[in-house]
Design a protein around this motif. Structure first.
Motif, PDB file in Angstrom:
ATOM      1  N   TYR A 281       0.493  -1.494  -0.088  1.00  0.00           N
ATOM      2  CA  TYR A 281       0.021   0.228   0.009  1.00  0.00           C
ATOM      3  C   TYR A 281       0.959   1.553  -0.450  1.00  0.00           C
ATOM      4  CZ  TYR A 281      -4.190   2.512   0.724  1.00  0.00           C
ATOM      5  OH  TYR A 281      -5.434   2.904   1.086  1.00  0.00           O
ATOM      6  N   ARG A 300      -5.017   3.689  -4.862  1.00  0.00           N
ATOM      7  CA  ARG A 300      -5.949   3.210  -4.253  1.00  0.00           C
ATOM      8  C   ARG A 300      -6.874   2.019  -4.146  1.00  0.00           C
ATOM      9  NH1 ARG A 300      -9.672   5.566  -0.462  1.00  0.00           N
ATOM     10  NH2 ARG A 300      -8.977   5.566   1.724  1.00  0.00           N
ATOM     11  N   ASP A 303      -5.216  -1.072  -5.373  1.00  0.00           N
ATOM     12  CA  ASP A 303      -4.618  -1.764  -4.149  1.00  0.00           C
ATOM     13  C   ASP A 303      -5.468  -2.882  -2.525  1.00  0.00           C
ATOM     14  OD1 ASP A 303      -2.373  -0.543  -4.959  1.00  0.00           O
ATOM     15  OD2 ASP A 303      -1.467  -1.078  -2.827  1.00  0.00           O
ATOM     16  N   GLN A 304      -6.925  -1.204  -2.540  1.00  0.00           N
ATOM     17  CA  GLN A 304      -7.937  -2.126  -1.122  1.00  0.00           C
ATOM     18  C   GLN A 304      -8.418  -3.717  -2.230  1.00  0.00           C
ATOM     19  OE1 GLN A 304      -9.887   1.068   0.247  1.00  0.00           O
ATOM     20  NE2 GLN A 304      -8.286   1.909   0.959  1.00  0.00           N
ATOM     21  N   ASN A 308      -7.881  -6.768  -0.293  1.00  0.00           N
ATOM     22  CA  ASN A 308      -9.228  -7.640   0.533  1.00  0.00           C
ATOM     23  C   ASN A 308      -9.600  -8.692  -0.108  1.00  0.00           C
ATOM     24  OD1 ASN A 308     -10.119  -4.731   1.399  1.00  0.00           O
ATOM     25  ND2 ASN A 308     -11.724  -4.674  -0.028  1.00  0.00           N
ATOM     26  N   VAL A 324     -10.185  -6.032   7.498  1.00  0.00           N
ATOM     27  CA  VAL A 324      -9.686  -5.449   6.570  1.00  0.00           C
ATOM     28  C   VAL A 324     -11.335  -4.339   6.387  1.00  0.00           C
ATOM     29  CG1 VAL A 324      -7.961  -6.147   5.054  1.00  0.00           C
ATOM     30  CG2 VAL A 324     -10.707  -6.270   5.218  1.00  0.00           C
ATOM     31  N   TYR A 330      -7.849   1.253   6.995  1.00  0.00           N
ATOM     32  CA  TYR A 330      -7.084   1.572   5.500  1.00  0.00           C
ATOM     33  C   TYR A 330      -7.160   3.674   5.759  1.00  0.00           C
ATOM     34  CZ  TYR A 330      -8.257  -2.071   2.288  1.00  0.00           C
ATOM     35  OH  TYR A 330      -7.595  -3.193   2.072  1.00  0.00           O
ATOM     36  N   LEU A 333      -3.711   2.734   6.887  1.00  0.00           N
ATOM     37  CA  LEU A 333      -2.706   3.447   6.095  1.00  0.00           C
ATOM     38  C   LEU A 333      -2.774   4.486   5.386  1.00  0.00           C
ATOM     39  CD1 LEU A 333      -3.791  -0.536   4.524  1.00  0.00           C
ATOM     40  CD2 LEU A 333      -1.451   0.055   5.859  1.00  0.00           C
ATOM     41  N   ASP A 334      -4.028   5.119   5.246  1.00  0.00           N
ATOM     42  CA  ASP A 334      -4.146   6.327   4.719  1.00  0.00           C
ATOM     43  C   ASP A 334      -2.832   7.068   5.307  1.00  0.00           C
ATOM     44  OD1 ASP A 334      -4.968   5.548   1.828  1.00  0.00           O
ATOM     45  OD2 ASP A 334      -7.283   6.746   2.752  1.00  0.00           O
TER      46      ASP A 334
END
Ligand SMILES: [Fe+2]
Ligand SMILES: [Fe+2]
Length: 390
Positions: A281, A300, A303-304, A308, A324, A330, A333-334
């Motif tokens: 990520y 974004r 990757d999500q 998942n 998740v 997220y 992670l952001d």
């Protein structure tokens, strides 16, 4: 998950080949393991499934797949300079990680051949696939007038040691994540052919099936619950030196006991899932973001989706997986991605090394905090998570 760079010891110009990119802690790594423990693994609990997987490998479905067609002619010249640079970076990163898989599997197959022939054969087939993948990518690099010197890489790369159990977790995840990454790009480009910047992507559908099979192999291997600790070993190796004493045998027994506690598996599962997901990520939304844009993908969303899916797949073999779906997942992670931007701004600013390090310190700590909170986030029990597959 910082992107601060570690200067490579082997960054050299190589006989007209492409010099390996500056090494960061996010670069593909080369691995080595305890070969003696590997060859002594008892796989009898799941030997049938392993034999079936080996039979699949023998069929070599992609034997004729990696053949270049006329679409490659002149394709490299069509890319504008910016896209070209992003794409070459992508080729280099992919080629290095495929090649890293090849080296590990090849070495394993060679070293365990005498005592563990079934496992050795599986590794040899996987090495064959990875060599093909790396070779095909390297051929595309030569369309851009570049080539990775794989012999040089083999001899000069630093190898990271992982015990067998960690190798299983890490390679299982990298194979499965590789599968989801390739198939997601392939399906996106199928719907958006205008974004297909290079004919290489046409090969991803069958290619990712190789990675999927490799992942299934590690799935079966982990289900065999191999005893990977040598019993009655009176030796212990610390920092490259080996010491012998009968008491060390108890140390190995204790380590084996700890390793086989269900709680230990859960903690390691969470650790490896988080390490692999957070690394990807941070890299894809950081330095690789523009590459995904050039394919018409939002890094974004991409990757999500991949995370998942990989998390969902991992529930087949790991006792727990990450939650998740919790909105903090997220979100944190952001935050790490944002922090990494701050880190690279400091890195590119004026000032000496010490003042930069001091300026970076609070951000490093903030990243550490986010990772710790992510690790402590209550995981999902795999048995509840995906009852249909289990
Ligand atoms: Fe591969
Ligand atoms: Fe693979």
């Amino acid at each position: 998950m910082s992107q601060s760079t570690i200067e490579s010891k082997n960054k050299k110009e190589i006989n007209n080949g492409k010099a390996p990119a500056k090494e960061t802690i996010l670069s593909p790594r080369f691995y080595t393991t305890d070969f003696e423990a590997m060859e002594n693994m008892d796989l009898s609990i799941n030997e049938e499934e392993l034999e079936a997987i080996c039979e699949e490998f023998r069929k070599d479905y992609n034997r004729h797949h990696f053949v270049r067609n006329s679409e490659f002619e002149g394709a490299a010249e069509k890319l504008d300079p910016e896209t070209r640079e992003l794409f070459v970076d992508f080729l280099e990163g992919s080629c290095t990680s495929e090649f890293s898989g090849f080296l590990l599997y090849k070495e394993l197959s060679k070293r365990i051949k005498a005592k563990n022939p079934l496992l050795a054969e599986c590794f040899a087939h996987m090495a064959r696939d990875e060599a093909r993948h790396a070779g095909f990518l390297n051929k595309s690099m030569s369309d851009f007038g570049l080539q990775l010197d794989l012999g040089f890489l083999t001899a000069n790369k630093d190898y990271t040691y992982f015990p067998p159990r960690s190798i299983f977790y890490a390679t299982y995840l990298s194979e499965k994540i590789g599968y989801w990454r390739y198939i997601a790009i392939y399906r996106h480009l199928e719907k958006n052919p205008d974004s297909k910047i290079f004919p290489l992507f046409n090969y991803f559908e069958n290619w990712c099936q190789d990675e999927n099979r490799h992942g299934d192999f590690f799935d079966a291997l982990m289900k065999a619950q191999p005893r990977t600790v040598k019993t009655l070993s009176q030796k212990i190796t610390i920092g490259g030196s080996t010491f012998t004493h009968p008491l060390f045998d108890y140390f190995h027994r204790f380590r084996y006991f700890l390793n086989n506690l269900p709680l230990t598996s859960k903690l390691w599962s969470r650790f490896f899932l988080l390490a692999v997901f957070a690394t990807m990520y941070a890299r894809d939304l950081g330095i690789k973001k523009d590459f995904y844009s050039s394919l018409g993908l939002d890094a974004r969303d991409y990757d999500q989706y991949v995370i998942n899916k990989t998390n969902e797949t991992s529930a087949r073999v790991f006792p727990v997986v990450l939650n998740v779906y919790d909105k903090s997942f997220y979100g944190r992670l952001d935050k790490i991605v944002e922090n990494n931007k701050v880190l690279s701004e400091i890195e590119n600013s004026n000032g000496n090394k010490l003042s930069k390090t001091l300026k970076k310190l609070p951000t490093y700590l903030a990243n550490g905090y986010e990772l710790l909170r992510l690790y402590l986030l209550k995981p999902l029990e795999s048995s509840d998570f995906q009852p249909t597959i289990r």
